[in-house]
Scaffold this motif. Structure first.
Motif, short mmCIF file in Angstrom:
data_model
loop_
_atom_site.label_atom_id
_atom_site.label_comp_id
_atom_site.label_asym_id
_atom_site.label_seq_id
_atom_site.Cartn_x
_atom_site.Cartn_y
_atom_site.Cartn_z
N ALA A 1 -25.09 71.97 17.81
CA ALA A 1 -25.20 70.71 17.08
C ALA A 1 -24.62 69.59 17.93
O ALA A 1 -23.91 69.84 18.90
CB ALA A 1 -24.47 70.81 15.74
N SER A 2 -24.89 68.36 17.56
CA SER A 2 -24.40 67.23 18.35
C SER A 2 -23.03 66.76 17.87
O SER A 2 -22.79 66.61 16.67
CB SER A 2 -25.37 66.05 18.30
N HIS A 3 -22.18 66.52 18.84
CA HIS A 3 -20.83 66.01 18.60
C HIS A 3 -20.70 64.61 19.19
O HIS A 3 -19.62 64.18 19.58
CB HIS A 3 -19.84 66.97 19.26
N GLY A 4 -21.86 63.92 19.27
CA GLY A 4 -21.86 62.55 19.77
C GLY A 4 -22.06 62.48 21.27
O GLY A 4 -22.16 63.49 21.97
N LEU A 5 -22.12 61.26 21.77
CA LEU A 5 -22.35 61.04 23.20
C LEU A 5 -21.10 61.30 24.01
O LEU A 5 -21.15 61.94 25.06
CB LEU A 5 -22.83 59.60 23.43
N LYS A 6 -19.97 60.76 23.52
CA LYS A 6 -18.69 60.90 24.23
C LYS A 6 -17.61 61.21 23.20
O LYS A 6 -17.72 60.84 22.03
CB LYS A 6 -18.36 59.61 24.99
N TRP A 7 -16.55 61.87 23.64
CA TRP A 7 -15.44 62.20 22.75
C TRP A 7 -14.45 61.04 22.78
O TRP A 7 -13.38 61.11 23.37
CB TRP A 7 -14.80 63.52 23.17
N ILE A 8 -14.86 59.95 22.12
CA ILE A 8 -14.06 58.73 22.11
C ILE A 8 -14.00 58.19 20.69
O ILE A 8 -14.73 58.64 19.80
CB ILE A 8 -14.65 57.66 23.06
N GLU A 9 -13.14 57.21 20.48
CA GLU A 9 -12.96 56.60 19.16
C GLU A 9 -14.05 55.56 18.92
O GLU A 9 -14.30 54.69 19.76
CB GLU A 9 -11.59 55.93 19.09
N TYR A 10 -14.69 55.64 17.73
CA TYR A 10 -15.77 54.71 17.42
C TYR A 10 -15.40 53.67 16.38
O TYR A 10 -16.23 52.85 15.99
CB TYR A 10 -17.02 55.49 16.96
N LYS A 11 -14.16 53.64 15.93
CA LYS A 11 -13.78 52.74 14.85
C LYS A 11 -13.96 51.27 15.18
O LYS A 11 -14.20 50.45 14.29
CB LYS A 11 -12.33 53.01 14.42
N ASP A 12 -13.84 50.90 16.44
CA ASP A 12 -13.94 49.49 16.83
C ASP A 12 -15.30 49.14 17.44
O ASP A 12 -15.50 48.01 17.90
CB ASP A 12 -12.83 49.14 17.82
N PHE A 13 -16.24 50.08 17.44
CA PHE A 13 -17.58 49.81 17.95
C PHE A 13 -18.34 48.95 16.94
O PHE A 13 -18.17 49.08 15.73
CB PHE A 13 -18.35 51.11 18.15
N THR A 14 -19.21 48.09 17.44
CA THR A 14 -20.15 47.43 16.54
C THR A 14 -21.16 48.45 16.05
O THR A 14 -21.36 49.50 16.68
CB THR A 14 -20.90 46.29 17.24
N ARG A 15 -21.79 48.14 14.94
CA ARG A 15 -22.80 49.06 14.43
C ARG A 15 -23.91 49.28 15.45
O ARG A 15 -24.40 50.40 15.62
CB ARG A 15 -23.39 48.50 13.12
N GLU A 16 -24.30 48.22 16.14
CA GLU A 16 -25.38 48.29 17.11
C GLU A 16 -24.99 49.16 18.31
O GLU A 16 -25.79 49.97 18.79
CB GLU A 16 -25.77 46.89 17.58
N ASP A 17 -23.76 49.01 18.79
CA ASP A 17 -23.34 49.79 19.95
C ASP A 17 -23.18 51.28 19.59
O ASP A 17 -23.51 52.16 20.39
CB ASP A 17 -22.02 49.25 20.51
N GLU A 18 -22.67 51.54 18.39
CA GLU A 18 -22.57 52.94 17.98
C GLU A 18 -23.96 53.56 17.81
O GLU A 18 -24.18 54.72 18.18
CB GLU A 18 -21.77 53.07 16.68
N ALA A 19 -24.90 52.78 17.29
CA ALA A 19 -26.26 53.27 17.15
C ALA A 19 -26.87 53.60 18.51
O ALA A 19 -27.57 54.61 18.67
CB ALA A 19 -27.13 52.24 16.43
N THR A 20 -26.59 52.77 19.51
CA THR A 20 -27.08 53.02 20.86
C THR A 20 -26.52 54.33 21.39
O THR A 20 -27.25 55.15 21.97
CB THR A 20 -26.71 51.86 21.80
#
Length: 212
Positions: A126-145
């Motif tokens: 299963a997918s665990h995301g692109l990178k093992w980093i914190e996403y709380k401060d990402f914009t919605r658009e950047d997290e979607a990318t």
């Protein structure tokens, strides 16, 4: 008169009478064995990140080192790919226990031997995301990318699109983005229940299998 304001959380869930789960073969419980594969996907200046990792280590009070490699932190993560993974692989394959891997896409891409071992064992990846980093401060658009890139890289590395998703270090947008972007059988970015449940996002109902 106090105006009622909609509270944007479901704190009732199934309530006093949870449904019968109807697990196969009349099992009383269902257990998902998960191996988190994050090594090589964590914050590291070698990955183009601004600082080293500071999360999930044996270093008490670890802090990010801006612009520097953190040798101890890197080696702690390397233990997982060099030794820990193979110990778990031997254990689960010897006992013929089915496993789900939550694989960070960039970590999987740097670990072809481990991915081959997962696939030879017929483990779900299963997918665990692109990178093992914190996403709380990402914009919605950047997290979607990042999510779209994770899905594509997962396909390039494994030959299949992921059926499950778990970011882990997520934002308030993560689950809705997973519903919107991915064609996932389940999403696990929740700790809210003992049972799977349906989450309504827009016009889509997404199955949630709580990580816990």
């Amino acid at each position: 008169m106090t105006k009622s304001v909609r509270y944007d959380r479901d704190i009732l869930g199934y309530g006093a009478k949870p449904p019968k789960a109807n697990w196969p073969n009349n099992a009383k419980i269902a257990v998902q064995f998960v191996v988190n594969y994050e090594e090589g996907g964590e914050n590291c200046v070698l990955h183009g990140d601004a600082a080293s990792e500071a999360f999930l280590s044996e270093i008490v009070g670890a802090q990010q080192w801006a612009g520097q490699r953190h040798w101890n932190m890197e080696s702690i993560y390397e233990y997982g790919s060099r030794a820990g993974f193979w110990r778990l692989h031997d254990l689960f394959t010897t006992l013929n226990v089915p496993v789900t891997v939550y694989g960070v896409a960039t970590a999987l891409a740097r670990s072809p031997e481990q991915v081959a071992a997962m696939q030879d064992a017929n483990w779900e990846i299963a997918s665990h995301g692109l990178k093992w980093i914190e996403y709380k401060d990402f914009t919605r658009e950047d997290e979607a990318t990042h999510m779209r890139e994770a899905i594509q890289l997962h396909y390039e590395v494994t030959g299949d699109y992921p059926k499950g998703w778990y970011t882990g270090r997520c934002s308030a947008n993560t689950v809705d983005l997973a519903c919107e972007i991915g064609d996932f059988a389940y999403v696990s970015d929740s700790y809210a229940d003992d049972l799977p449940y349906w989450y309504d996002s827009g016009d889509k109902a997404q199955l949630i299998i709580p990580y816990t």
